[in-house]
Structure formats: structure tokens, C-alpha cells
Design a protein around this motif. Structure first.
Motif, mmCIF file in Angstrom:
data_model
loop_
_atom_site.group_PDB
_atom_site.id
_atom_site.type_symbol
_atom_site.label_atom_id
_atom_site.label_comp_id
_atom_site.label_asym_id
_atom_site.label_seq_id
_atom_site.Cartn_x
_atom_site.Cartn_y
_atom_site.Cartn_z
ATOM 1 N N LYS A 97 1.208 -1.054 0.049
ATOM 2 C CA LYS A 97 -0.064 -0.055 -0.069
ATOM 3 C C LYS A 97 0.962 1.687 -0.070
ATOM 4 O O LYS A 97 0.801 2.054 -1.030
ATOM 5 C CB LYS A 97 -1.002 -0.117 1.097
ATOM 6 N N SER A 98 2.314 1.071 0.687
ATOM 7 C CA SER A 98 2.868 2.561 0.628
ATOM 8 C C SER A 98 3.527 2.192 -0.243
ATOM 9 O O SER A 98 4.436 3.506 -0.585
ATOM 10 C CB SER A 98 3.133 2.377 1.864
ATOM 11 N N PRO A 157 3.449 2.593 -3.621
ATOM 12 C CA PRO A 157 3.479 3.448 -4.532
ATOM 13 C C PRO A 157 4.333 5.492 -4.173
ATOM 14 O O PRO A 157 4.800 6.390 -4.290
ATOM 15 C CB PRO A 157 1.937 4.065 -4.985
ATOM 16 N N ASP A 158 3.259 5.087 -3.148
ATOM 17 C CA ASP A 158 3.567 6.798 -2.150
ATOM 18 C C ASP A 158 5.065 6.971 -2.348
ATOM 19 O O ASP A 158 5.200 8.034 -2.302
ATOM 20 C CB ASP A 158 2.565 7.145 -0.296
ATOM 21 N N ARG A 162 6.830 7.427 -5.501
ATOM 22 C CA ARG A 162 6.171 8.859 -6.080
ATOM 23 C C ARG A 162 7.018 10.266 -5.311
ATOM 24 O O ARG A 162 7.419 11.182 -5.785
ATOM 25 C CB ARG A 162 4.798 8.740 -5.750
ATOM 26 N N VAL A 163 7.171 10.520 -3.675
ATOM 27 C CA VAL A 163 7.657 11.691 -3.362
ATOM 28 C C VAL A 163 9.051 11.140 -3.619
ATOM 29 O O VAL A 163 9.246 12.674 -3.605
ATOM 30 C CB VAL A 163 7.430 11.303 -1.457
ATOM 31 N N ASP A 197 1.606 6.988 4.166
ATOM 32 C CA ASP A 197 1.554 7.182 3.146
ATOM 33 C C ASP A 197 1.703 8.604 2.764
ATOM 34 O O ASP A 197 2.666 8.821 3.052
ATOM 35 C CB ASP A 197 -0.276 7.788 2.527
ATOM 36 N N TYR A 198 1.336 8.854 1.419
ATOM 37 C CA TYR A 198 2.162 9.806 0.880
ATOM 38 C C TYR A 198 2.415 11.580 1.452
ATOM 39 O O TYR A 198 3.182 11.839 1.950
ATOM 40 C CB TYR A 198 1.951 10.339 -0.920
ATOM 41 N N SER A 200 2.183 11.531 4.826
ATOM 42 C CA SER A 200 3.357 10.910 6.014
ATOM 43 C C SER A 200 4.736 11.074 5.693
ATOM 44 O O SER A 200 5.324 12.313 6.416
ATOM 45 C CB SER A 200 2.696 10.040 6.408
ATOM 46 N N PHE A 201 5.117 10.423 4.178
ATOM 47 C CA PHE A 201 6.501 10.854 3.942
ATOM 48 C C PHE A 201 6.211 12.152 3.558
ATOM 49 O O PHE A 201 7.869 12.458 4.284
ATOM 50 C CB PHE A 201 6.474 9.857 2.020
ATOM 51 N N LYS A 202 5.795 12.709 3.294
ATOM 52 C CA LYS A 202 6.254 14.678 3.097
ATOM 53 C C LYS A 202 6.710 14.867 4.358
ATOM 54 O O LYS A 202 7.998 15.761 4.793
ATOM 55 C CB LYS A 202 4.697 14.727 2.275
#
Length: 206
Positions: free
Chosen positions: A64-65, A67-68, A71-72, A188-189, A191-193
Motif C-alpha cells: 500500500k505504501s 507507490p507513495d 512518488r515522493v 502514506d504520501y 506522511s512521507f512528506k
């Protein structure tokens, strides 16, 4: 011996080897975690933030994580990723890790990693894993078989190091991400950011 049987025996031997080595309390070796020369990496090799990803190909939260994370890393451009294959869920998880790491000898680790992470569902079996990796464009499956035979002990040793590092860090499961100085689980995206921004803020304050 058929290729399928060879891969299966390699996976089973890895399970036995991993299980035979008792965990020992050791001082945390940050350099080994960040810069193991055999650990696959992606992103910017000179990035100002390193994300160390402890993952299992049978972990639905890893899938689930993934792709995020991709992306980041692509959008940011200043992130280095270190992949720690940590197969803890099933026997097939070890098999998947072997396939991905063996693909690395052809420069195809990330493609194999993405293919395995892209298989839907949980507790994926070996046949599905092999099928997914075989579909990676440009991956020579005969060479993959040869590399598993030639480098099997190196792959097992890397998996054992990953496990030892996870034990030293006190990790409880996958996925776990070290984002600079931060330790986090499923992200998730957004949260990564946030974690990346916080890592940079802390590094700037050192």
C-alpha cells in the motif's frame, strides 16, 4: 532439475539458514544500516535524506505504501532509498526476496521489487512471485537462475544482516521506514512528506 524446483530449494535453504542463526545483542551499526554495499538503493545517491525501508513482499501495508514512497522520491529529487528485504511473514517471502536480490545482478532489482509489490493480496505464493518477476522487461531468467546458484550465499548473508539490523533496532514488523533520524511504520504520501520535512529540519539544527 527444473528451474521451478531449483528456485524452491534455494528459498527453503534460505529459510533454514536464517532460522539457524540466533539473534545476538550487538551495538547498533548505523554505517552498516545506511551503507551496506550489497543493499539495493534507488533515488538520488547524493540525496540529503536517506530512507531505509524494511519490507516484506507478502506485507499488504508494504504494498500500500510502495507507490507513495516511489512518488515522493521522484517528486522530491533529493532522497536516497535503501531497501532492506526483511522476509518475516511466510516462507514465500524469503523466496520473493531472493528473486529480487538475484535480479539485482542484472541491474533489475528495482523492477523486480516493483513487480513483486504490485501483486495484489496477501500471502502470495512462490508461483505468483516467479510469474511476476519473469514478466519484468529485459530480465534474463536463465541468468537469474545462474545468479541464484552463484550468489545464493551472498543473498542469504544479506538477509541475515537485514534481520540482525531489524533486531538491533527493535523493529516489530513491516513496513518500517527510517526517514533520516526518524523511525516510522506504515506511511502514506502526506506522511512521507511530513517525515522528510521533519528529517531535514532536524538535520539543519544539528
Amino acid at each position: 532439475m527444473r528451474r521451478r524446483d531449483l528456485f524452491r530449494l534455494a528459498a527453503l535453504s534460505a529459510v533454514l539458514a536464517l532460522g539457524a542463526a540466533p539473534a545476538r545483542a550487538q551495538a547498533l551499526d548505523v554505517e552498516a544500516i545506511l551503507n551496506d554495499p550489497q543493499a539495493p538503493t534507488s533515488g538520488n545517491p547524493k540525496g540529503d535524506v536517506t530512507i531505509v525501508a524494511f519490507l516484506d513482499y507478502n506485507c499488504p501495508y508494504c504494498k500500500k505504501s510502495a507507490p507513495d514512497l516511489a512518488r515522493v522520491v521522484k517528486e522530491d529529487g533529493r532522497i536516497r532509498v535503501v531497501y532492506k528485504d526483511w522476509p518475516v511473514i511466510t516462507e514465500a517471502s524469503v523466496y520473493g526476496a531472493q528473486l529480487a536480490l538475484a535480479a539485482g545482478f542484472q541491474g533489475k532489482y528495482l523492477a523486480a521489487h516493483d513487480a513483486l509489490m504490485g501483486i495484489p493480496g496477501r500471502r502470495i505464493g512462490e508461483a505468483q512471485m516467479l510469474q511476476a518477476v519473469a514478466a519484468v522487461p529485459g530480465l534474463d531468467m536463465k541468468r537469474l537462475q545462474a545468479d541464484i546458484e552463484a550468489h545464493g550465499q551472498e543473498i542469504i548473508a544479506l538477509l541475515k544482516r537485514n534481520r540482525a539490523q531489524a533486531d538491533q533496532l527493535g523493529l516489530r514488523g513491516t513496513p518500517t521506514y527510517l526517514v533520516g533520524p526518524l523511525l516510522a511504520s506504515t506511511l502514506d504520501y502526506a506522511s512521507f512528506k511530513r517525515a522528510i520535512a521533519e528529517a531535514r529540519r532536524r538535520q539543519a539544527g544539528e
